[in-house]
Write a protein that holds these residues in place. Structure first.
Motif, short mmCIF file in Angstrom:
data_model
loop_
_atom_site.label_atom_id
_atom_site.label_comp_id
_atom_site.label_asym_id
_atom_site.label_seq_id
_atom_site.Cartn_x
_atom_site.Cartn_y
_atom_site.Cartn_z
N THR A 123 -32.50 -95.80 -5.38
CA THR A 123 -32.58 -94.71 -4.39
C THR A 123 -33.49 -93.63 -4.91
OG1 THR A 123 -30.22 -94.59 -5.81
CG2 THR A 123 -30.36 -95.88 -4.20
N TYR A 124 -34.11 -92.82 -3.91
CA TYR A 124 -34.93 -92.07 -4.29
C TYR A 124 -34.80 -91.00 -2.78
CZ TYR A 124 -38.16 -95.50 -2.44
OH TYR A 124 -38.56 -96.28 -2.35
N HIS A 125 -33.44 -91.26 -2.00
CA HIS A 125 -33.62 -89.92 -1.20
C HIS A 125 -33.63 -88.59 -2.24
CE1 HIS A 125 -33.51 -88.30 2.93
NE2 HIS A 125 -32.15 -87.92 2.22
N ASN A 126 -34.17 -87.50 -1.44
CA ASN A 126 -34.79 -86.13 -1.97
C ASN A 126 -33.65 -86.21 -3.33
OD1 ASN A 126 -34.49 -83.35 -1.56
ND2 ASN A 126 -31.67 -83.40 -1.52
N LYS A 127 -34.45 -86.90 -4.28
CA LYS A 127 -34.06 -87.80 -6.00
C LYS A 127 -34.82 -87.99 -6.56
CE LYS A 127 -30.26 -90.00 -7.20
NZ LYS A 127 -31.62 -91.08 -7.71
N TYR A 128 -35.48 -88.53 -8.09
CA TYR A 128 -36.39 -88.59 -8.91
C TYR A 128 -34.74 -90.08 -8.34
CZ TYR A 128 -39.63 -85.30 -9.31
OH TYR A 128 -40.42 -84.62 -9.31
N LEU A 129 -35.83 -91.36 -8.63
CA LEU A 129 -35.03 -92.57 -9.54
C LEU A 129 -33.69 -92.47 -10.57
CD1 LEU A 129 -37.87 -95.04 -9.28
CD2 LEU A 129 -35.41 -94.97 -8.07
N THR A 130 -32.50 -92.88 -10.75
CA THR A 130 -31.90 -92.53 -11.82
C THR A 130 -31.98 -93.54 -12.88
OG1 THR A 130 -29.96 -92.13 -9.61
CG2 THR A 130 -29.44 -91.76 -12.47
N ASP A 131 -33.33 -94.02 -13.02
CA ASP A 131 -34.00 -94.24 -14.40
C ASP A 131 -33.90 -94.10 -15.70
OD1 ASP A 131 -36.06 -92.51 -13.98
OD2 ASP A 131 -37.14 -94.09 -13.52
N THR A 132 -33.05 -93.55 -15.97
CA THR A 132 -33.41 -92.94 -17.37
C THR A 132 -31.96 -92.29 -17.95
OG1 THR A 132 -35.66 -91.99 -17.46
CG2 THR A 132 -34.68 -91.70 -18.86
N GLU A 133 -31.99 -93.28 -19.76
CA GLU A 133 -30.17 -93.03 -19.80
C GLU A 133 -31.09 -91.91 -21.06
OE1 GLU A 133 -26.92 -95.13 -20.38
OE2 GLU A 133 -27.93 -96.40 -19.00
N TYR A 134 -29.78 -90.73 -21.85
CA TYR A 134 -30.39 -89.90 -22.18
C TYR A 134 -29.98 -90.45 -23.56
CZ TYR A 134 -32.59 -87.95 -18.63
OH TYR A 134 -33.57 -87.47 -17.43
N CYS A 135 -30.44 -90.15 -25.09
CA CYS A 135 -29.28 -90.18 -26.08
C CYS A 135 -29.65 -88.59 -27.36
CB CYS A 135 -29.97 -91.52 -26.98
SG CYS A 135 -29.00 -91.59 -28.37
N LEU A 136 -29.00 -88.20 -26.93
CA LEU A 136 -29.51 -87.33 -27.78
C LEU A 136 -29.11 -86.84 -29.38
CD1 LEU A 136 -27.60 -84.02 -25.39
CD2 LEU A 136 -29.84 -85.11 -25.02
N TYR A 137 -29.86 -85.97 -30.10
CA TYR A 137 -29.32 -86.14 -31.57
C TYR A 137 -29.80 -84.75 -32.17
CZ TYR A 137 -30.69 -87.70 -36.97
OH TYR A 137 -30.23 -87.26 -38.30
N PHE A 138 -28.56 -84.62 -33.16
CA PHE A 138 -27.64 -83.56 -33.56
C PHE A 138 -27.79 -83.82 -35.11
CE2 PHE A 138 -26.05 -83.08 -29.13
CZ PHE A 138 -27.47 -82.40 -28.70
N ARG A 139 -28.37 -82.42 -35.24
CA ARG A 139 -28.77 -82.67 -36.99
C ARG A 139 -28.44 -81.09 -38.07
NH1 ARG A 139 -34.40 -83.74 -39.79
NH2 ARG A 139 -35.41 -83.34 -37.84
N ASN A 140 -27.78 -81.32 -39.27
CA ASN A 140 -28.03 -79.56 -39.72
C ASN A 140 -28.12 -79.73 -41.30
OD1 ASN A 140 -25.39 -80.19 -40.47
ND2 ASN A 140 -25.10 -78.26 -39.66
N GLY A 141 -28.36 -80.99 -41.51
CA GLY A 141 -28.74 -81.46 -43.21
C GLY A 141 -30.08 -81.70 -42.88
#
Ligand SMILES: C[S@@+](CC[C@H](N)C(=O)[O-])C[C@H]1O[C@@H](n2cnc3c(N)ncnc32)[C@H](O)[C@@H]1O
Length: 244
Positions: A123-141
């Motif tokens: 599905t790509y009408h007026n959009k990019y494919l929804t082909d990516t999932e994100y994994c965010l990594y946060f750290r402070n040590g």
């Protein structure tokens, strides 16, 4: 051998029982929030679906309790971790809010890891494919990230949707085990305590079992909790020399 404990409970309730600064790493895949819509293309339809999916997200996961609010849950995550050391799977709509909290408010360092799927819906009408999932990594040590190979240091996976696991473990948003193992291996040590508040089918627990980390997981759905329980009980890979 690792100590693996899972609970059929709301994670916010369960976290009240966890002492301050006792968890080394959180790896988790919270419900994806459909109430935020800022992206173009499919945005209008996402927003239109908000009411219809108020108690259920697109993958069929029930949105239990009061829903997933990044900051409410984040405050508890931060309280129970020794230092901030957390991987959060999310969709693109959630990224600004996560960065606002963990980077702008708490001053964390960050990485964005991506799972690119080669077989998503076309599905790509007026959009990019929804082909990516994100994994965010946060750290402070300090010294929290120690990949031991080029592959473990890469920030992306290119892999199709894991239909085999979905069918086997009957969880619609199950994550591939090898991806979760990489996160656990890279950001914790043997004997550390890892927590997954949104356990689903138990993937993070299985990864910890394989890697000799202690583990606590919570899952609010009785159905998914039983799936995780059976999966962890049946998993034999932790026995030395067990190969098929
Ligand atoms: C995206 S899925 C996690 C899938 C998991 N990564 C796997 O590989 O199977 C999120 C899970 O969180 C559970 N959940 C939702 N709200 C929860 C809450 N307040 N406390 C504990 N679990 C919750 C849902 O039932 C769902 O199984």
């Amino acid at each position: 051998m690792s100590d693996i404990k899972i609970f059929n409970q709301d994670c916010l309730e369960y976290m009240k029982t966890i002492k301050d600064k006792s968890v080394d790493l959180i790896v988790t895949d919270p419900p994806y929030d459909l109430h935020v819509g800022i992206a173009g293309g499919s945005c209008a339809s996402h927003m239109g679906r908000t009411d219809r999916f108020k108690n259920e997200n697109v993958a069929g996961i029930k949105d239990f309790g009061s829903g997933y609010d990044i900051k409410t849950f984040g405050k508890e995550f931060v309280r129970i971790m020794k230092d901030i050391n957390i991987y959060l799977w999310c969709n693109k709509m959630q990224i600004p809010e996560y960065f606002n909290y963990y980077v702008n408010e708490l001053g964390c360092k960050f990485e964005v890891l991506c799972w690119h799927k080669g077989n998503c819906m076309p599905t790509y009408h007026n959009k990019y494919l929804t082909d990516t999932e994100y994994c965010l990594y946060f750290r402070n040590g300090s010294n929290q990230l120690h990949p031991n190979s080029y592959e473990d240091a890469q920030t992306f996976w290119f892999a199709p949707i894991n239909q085999v696991d979905k069918n086997k473990y009957k969880h619609p948003t199950i994550k591939p085990l090898n991806m979760i193992e990489k996160l656990v291996r890279n950001s914790s040590n043997e004997g550390d305590l890892v927590f997954d508040p949104f356990l689903g089918s138990g993937t993070t627990g299985v990864a910890c079992k394989h890697l000799n980390r202690n583990f606590i997981g919570t899952e609010i759905s009785e159905e998914y909790f039983k799936i995780a329980q059976d999966r962890l009980n049946e998993d034999k890979q932790h026995i030395e020399g067990f190969f098929e």
